[in-house]
Design a protein around this motif. Structure first.
Motif, PDB file in Angstrom:
ATOM      1  N   PRO A 103       0.811  -1.235   0.000  1.00 27.63           N
ATOM      2  CA  PRO A 103       0.000   0.000   0.000  1.00 27.63           C
ATOM      3  C   PRO A 103       0.836   1.274   0.000  1.00 27.63           C
ATOM      4  N   ILE A 104       1.969   1.261   0.688  1.00 27.92           N
ATOM      5  CA  ILE A 104       2.828   2.448   0.729  1.00 27.92           C
ATOM      6  C   ILE A 104       3.428   2.724  -0.640  1.00 27.92           C
ATOM      7  N   TRP A 105       3.898   1.671  -1.326  1.00 27.27           N
ATOM      8  CA  TRP A 105       4.505   1.856  -2.646  1.00 27.27           C
ATOM      9  C   TRP A 105       3.444   2.224  -3.676  1.00 27.27           C
TER      10      TRP A 105
ATOM     11  N   ARG B 128      -7.383   8.549   0.586  1.00 29.38           N
ATOM     12  CA  ARG B 128      -8.840   8.697   0.671  1.00 29.38           C
ATOM     13  C   ARG B 128      -9.499   8.409  -0.668  1.00 29.38           C
ATOM     14  N   TYR B 129      -8.921   8.932  -1.751  1.00 30.74           N
ATOM     15  CA  TYR B 129      -9.492   8.733  -3.084  1.00 30.74           C
ATOM     16  C   TYR B 129      -9.472   7.249  -3.455  1.00 30.74           C
ATOM     17  N   THR B 130      -8.350   6.597  -3.216  1.00 27.54           N
ATOM     18  CA  THR B 130      -8.219   5.177  -3.558  1.00 27.54           C
ATOM     19  C   THR B 130      -9.203   4.330  -2.758  1.00 27.54           C
TER      20      THR B 130
ATOM     21  N   ARG C 117      -0.449   0.103 -11.463  1.00 24.94           N
ATOM     22  CA  ARG C 117      -0.752   1.114 -10.445  1.00 24.94           C
ATOM     23  C   ARG C 117      -1.209   2.444 -11.031  1.00 24.94           C
ATOM     24  N   GLU C 118      -1.117   2.587 -12.365  1.00 16.50           N
ATOM     25  CA  GLU C 118      -1.601   3.811 -12.991  1.00 16.50           C
ATOM     26  C   GLU C 118      -3.111   3.934 -12.787  1.00 16.50           C
ATOM     27  N   HIS C 119      -3.579   5.175 -12.775  1.00 22.44           N
ATOM     28  CA  HIS C 119      -5.005   5.416 -12.573  1.00 22.44           C
ATOM     29  C   HIS C 119      -5.774   5.313 -13.893  1.00 22.44           C
TER      30      HIS C 119
ATOM     31  N   ASP D 298     -11.873   2.256  -4.759  1.00 22.77           N
ATOM     32  CA  ASP D 298     -11.468   0.861  -4.962  1.00 22.77           C
ATOM     33  C   ASP D 298     -11.441   0.022  -3.692  1.00 22.77           C
ATOM     34  N   GLY D 299     -11.639   0.657  -2.539  1.00 26.16           N
ATOM     35  CA  GLY D 299     -11.595  -0.096  -1.294  1.00 26.16           C
ATOM     36  C   GLY D 299     -10.169  -0.511  -0.954  1.00 26.16           C
ATOM     37  N   LEU D 300     -10.043  -1.410   0.010  1.00 28.24           N
ATOM     38  CA  LEU D 300      -8.719  -1.868   0.429  1.00 28.24           C
ATOM     39  C   LEU D 300      -7.967  -2.585  -0.683  1.00 28.24           C
TER      40      LEU D 300
END
Length: 310
Positions: free
Chosen positions: A146-148, A171-173, A253-255, A177-179
């Motif tokens: 999660p940090i990376w 917050r946005y993620t 990991r791109e949005h 998308d949840g956890l």
């Protein structure tokens, strides 16, 4: 309880405390080494990430006039010119927040793994180093992904604040998308454990080779220089062999992109952009990773040595 039993209990307790102390030494040394390396090489980390990602890679190539990809120097200059020098340190917050615990977890798990596997296989054999590195890599990836993820999102933000800070990105993620969203790219990270395994197996073998010619009890400058050389050689070899997982992880990991899984991402990139796109940012990666790994490993070895003398 007689005196012999008391002595036996004391010896057992002392051994237990010494084991805990030894593991904590590796935890502290790993965290220190990771932090120093991250601070020094952050700008190259940003450039590498930009050259790996599809959108920013295409933008840089268009601006530079290159058919494939912009170079590292051009990317550095363009980022500073268009976004300011502060952009070279995007994601440094979560990077520093993550690198210390990540390296601490990794080196702590690696030391604990070696203790276990040394009693299972021939002590200090390649099998021990391979299994220990695999165990440590899996542990660190699972806990710190999660940090990376947040760091990568911040580094790919070229709109001067789509994510104003780490907390807004979190917050946005979570909202969208949840956890599960924080574990995008973890499959590529698991595949990337192979790079770590290759790196540590080669590094440990080179260390054993150097030990034949140096006094391991009283280290001097040449000893630490040899550690730096061993780290550079082993990391370069490992990075070149396993690099495509880095590109796949960044794309995942791109949005808002079309990348869904590790294999699908590799296939899509190769088909649409060509095989060499799987090595986008490799030079920037090596320029950053070689000195970073050398700094991390030498700092780690130095802290372990200093603490062991206390």
């Amino acid at each position: 309880m007689d005196r012999s039993e008391n002595n036996s209990v004391k010896v057992t307790k002392n051994m237990h405390h010494q084991t805990i102390s030894a593991h904590m030494t590796h935890v502290i040394a790993g965290g220190t080494g990771g932090t120093v390396g991250a601070l020094i090489t952050c700008p190259l980390e940003v450039v590498k990430t930009r050259l790996q990602a599809s959108t920013s890679r295409a933008k840089l190539a268009k601006v530079s006039g290159s058919k494939r990809s912009a170079g590292v120097i051009f990317a550095l200059r363009h980022i500073v010119k268009s976004e300011g020098i502060g952009a070279l340190f995007r994601g440094l917050g979560p990077n520093l927040l993550g690198i210390a615990p990540s390296r601490a977890i990794y080196f702590g798990a690696y030391a604990r793994g070696k203790s276990f596997f040394n009693s299972t296989f021939k002590p200090e054999s390649p099998q021990v180093h391979l299994c220990s590195a695999g165990f440590a890599g899996f542990t660190a990836c699972t806990i710190t992904n999660p940090i990376w993820f947040v760091k990568t999102r911040l580094q790919l933000d070229t709109t001067h604040g789509a994510y104003r800070n780490s907390w807004q990105c979190i917050r946005y993620t979570y909202k969208n998308d949840g956890l599960r969203g924080f574990y995008k790219g973890v499959s590529a990270s698991y595949v990337g454990i192979s790079e770590t395994v290759i790196h540590f197996v080669i590094y440990e073998q080179l260390k054993q080779l150097f030990r034949k010619y140096h006094n391991i009890e009283h280290k001097n400058f040449l000893d630490f220089l040899s550690f730096m050389g061993a780290a550079a050689i082993s990391k370069t070899t490992a990075s070149c062999l396993a690099y495509p997982h880095e590109v796949a992880r960044t794309r995942l990991r791109e949005h808002g992109t079309k990348y869904r899984s590790f294999v699908q991402t590799l296939r899509t990139v190769a088909v649409e952009e060509g095989f060499f796109a799987l090595y986008g940012g490799l030079f920037a990666h090596l320029v950053r990773q070689i000195p970073n790994t050398a700094i991390v490993m030498v700092t780690y070895e130095t802290v372990v040595y200093v603490l062991s003398q206390v």
